[in-house]
Write an enzyme that holds these catalytic residues in place. Sequence first.
Site, PDB file in Angstrom:
ATOM      1  CG  HIS A  49      -3.136  -0.152   9.109  1.00 15.29           C
ATOM      2  ND1 HIS A  49      -4.138   0.775   8.880  1.00 15.29           N
ATOM      3  CD2 HIS A  49      -2.161   0.151   8.219  1.00 15.29           C
ATOM      4  CE1 HIS A  49      -3.789   1.567   7.895  1.00 15.29           C
ATOM      5  NE2 HIS A  49      -2.584   1.228   7.468  1.00 15.29           N
ATOM      6  CG  ASP A  98      -2.048   6.479   7.261  1.00 16.68           C
ATOM      7  OD1 ASP A  98      -2.339   7.124   6.245  1.00 16.68           O
ATOM      8  OD2 ASP A  98      -2.268   5.252   7.388  1.00 16.68           O
ATOM      9  CD  GLN A 138      -2.649  -1.466   4.522  1.00 20.66           C
ATOM     10  OE1 GLN A 138      -3.652  -1.683   3.845  1.00 20.66           O
ATOM     11  NE2 GLN A 138      -2.012  -0.302   4.479  1.00 20.66           N
ATOM     12  CD  GLU A 167      -5.063  10.120   5.609  1.00 22.40           C
ATOM     13  OE1 GLU A 167      -5.601   9.980   4.507  1.00 22.40           O
ATOM     14  OE2 GLU A 167      -4.972   9.174   6.418  1.00 22.40           O
ATOM     15  NE  ARG A 171      -4.715   4.248  -3.367  1.00 23.71           N
ATOM     16  CZ  ARG A 171      -4.478   3.899  -2.101  1.00 23.71           C
ATOM     17  NH1 ARG A 171      -4.703   4.769  -1.136  1.00 23.71           N
ATOM     18  NH2 ARG A 171      -4.036   2.701  -1.793  1.00 23.71           N
ATOM     19  CG  ASP A 186      -2.016   1.081   1.163  1.00 25.04           C
ATOM     20  OD1 ASP A 186      -2.258   1.625   0.064  1.00 25.04           O
ATOM     21  OD2 ASP A 186      -2.591   1.392   2.228  1.00 25.04           O
ATOM     22  CG  HIS A 218      -0.645   9.646  -1.128  1.00 27.76           C
ATOM     23  ND1 HIS A 218      -0.940  10.567  -0.138  1.00 27.76           N
ATOM     24  CD2 HIS A 218      -1.005   8.440  -0.632  1.00 27.76           C
ATOM     25  CE1 HIS A 218      -1.437   9.926   0.890  1.00 27.76           C
ATOM     26  NE2 HIS A 218      -1.500   8.649   0.636  1.00 27.76           N
ATOM     27  CG  ASP A 219      -4.702   8.564  -0.314  1.00 32.96           C
ATOM     28  OD1 ASP A 219      -4.263   7.490  -0.769  1.00 32.96           O
ATOM     29  OD2 ASP A 219      -4.664   8.863   0.892  1.00 32.96           O
TER      30      ASP A 219
END
Length: 612
Positions: A158, A258, A226, A300, A486, A115, A369-370
């Site tokens: 995670h 995150d 994750q 985030e 992505r 990921d 980046h998403d």
Amino acid sequence: MNDFEERLATLEPDLHDTVSRVYGAEAAPEVTRALVEVARAAHDARPAELRALDEQRLRDPDWFQRPSMVGYAAYADRFAGTLRGVGERAAYLRGLGVGYLHLMPLLTPRPAPNDGGYAVMDYRSVRPDLGTVDDLRDLATTLRGEGISLCLDLVLNHVAREHEWAVAARAGDEAKRAYFHVHPDREVPDAYEATLPEVFPDFAPGSFTWDDELAGWVWTTFNDYQWDLAWSNPAVLCEFADLILSLANLGVEVFRLDAIAFIWKRLGTDCQNQPEVHLLTRALRTVARIAAPAVLFKAEAIVGPADLPAYLGVGEHAGKVSDLAYHNGLMVQVWSMLASRDARLATYALQQLPQPPSTTAWITYVRCHDDIGWAISDEDARAVGLDPVAHRRFLSDWYSGSFPGSWARGLVFQHNEQTGDRRISGSLASLAGLEAGDPQAAARILLAHAIILSFGGLPVIWMGDEVGLLNDIGWADVPDHAADNRWVHRPVMPWASVADDPHGITSGLRHLVDVRRSLPQLHAASPTEIWDPRDPGVLLVVRRHPDGPLLAAANVTDREAWVSADVLLWLGLHTDDLVDALTGERPELHDGAVRLEPYAAAWLHAAPSSPA
Ligand code: GLC
């Protein structure tokens, strides 16, 4: 008493109180003691240079809020190969005005797929192809010398299935098994899943994964590798306090928390934005305040508008949780305005958000980046007469390029068959029309940046957007990326051509950054007001300041548009001494109204009176 003891004495009661609200009064003294021990050990080990930074930040707490501050975010490898390479590019970043650099995950992840690094296997080492822990320390030092603060991801929802805690749990270590949410059968998972949304419905359906070695279902909100951590276990909190402070002692100044919205689970809910999320953030931040006060937290939380403000602190948490948080709502509204050529929904939606605490700042951004998920609430859409489902569908159609006349070239990410949601991948330039050859694309790109640079907050540029990088057409050639589009907007920096600037995007952006630096109204602590547009195509953002207000107007349409005379009058911006900071000149006025070219921004304020 030294500084540490003073801060401890001031902040420990709050820490204890916060901890007891999460883990109960009985557990609180023990957990607080453990956290204080972590803080003390970290402070003892904190290098002199970083203690000096602590002092400096305590003296200048607004350093990240200033109009001179601009951020940049990049993958270290895609930007400059290695950590050392990033250090060698510091001058490039300074040239863009950058004072804050978020490097995407660089602590050792599990082998791919991981990921994009968000499945961390070891938080205490660096991805070998990027460098070593010493390189990380050196990079932080180099950047600090250039006036650039380093931000790293702290993935705390995670860990990778290969992280030592997960490995121990799989080997039968009961204490480590209790770091995760593991259930022997489907009963509890089914009960939770009844109300859980899907984050990656395409490639990771469901929120639990069966693991043979655990002989159980383990919670996996994101990908099956994750494993979500059980923050209901105070040992997890203590582990992360220690991780944060050891990274801080390497010189990391900002931690990007995150997927923070997901860390607390509650049956019968969507398991996001639970009150404990804010209490846990507060506890971690208090520990950091005691041991390493230079450290900032950045939330985030890509959540709906109603849940967003809490991440910068509302009510009793004001000023006590994250210092920074992504303004996902603004980002979505920028794209919505550009597609619909209408500022009314954005105006209404942004007006609903409270002023953030004056010691905090939004991270304002256009791309990251998403993917982009259409976080537009039904209420906001309806309030301006839009059908929420139809509007979100329109945005997905527009940005995937399927809507007739669309200039956007994005890809659909995670089509959720159940809800109909379709998120969007794509680079800023491709989504704004540059790939399709639309003549207004560069103007749109600059307008979007003008909005994030004037709205209020710490604006962050996504790597490559400053040179208008298009979608990476080879994104799927890396086998481990092929399932996750992505990667289309995570290109490699083409250093050979970055100076070309064929569309004037780099020079235009530099100009915006330069002008921003000169305007005290654009300090993040200056309140932001969104005014009703008289012309529906114009977003009106007012920044209040003792030097007089600044009106940032953005024409989100491809026609000329107007800032009406009454708006200027109400703001006391008398037309005879009005200046547009972006041109340095008096704007074009017709009957007292300011004319805006298609996709033009104007930053209007009263000319400073000449000294007598
Ligand atoms: C965050 C990251 C995203 C990642 C997810 C899981 O939302 O931005 O890229 O997939 O967390 O870690």
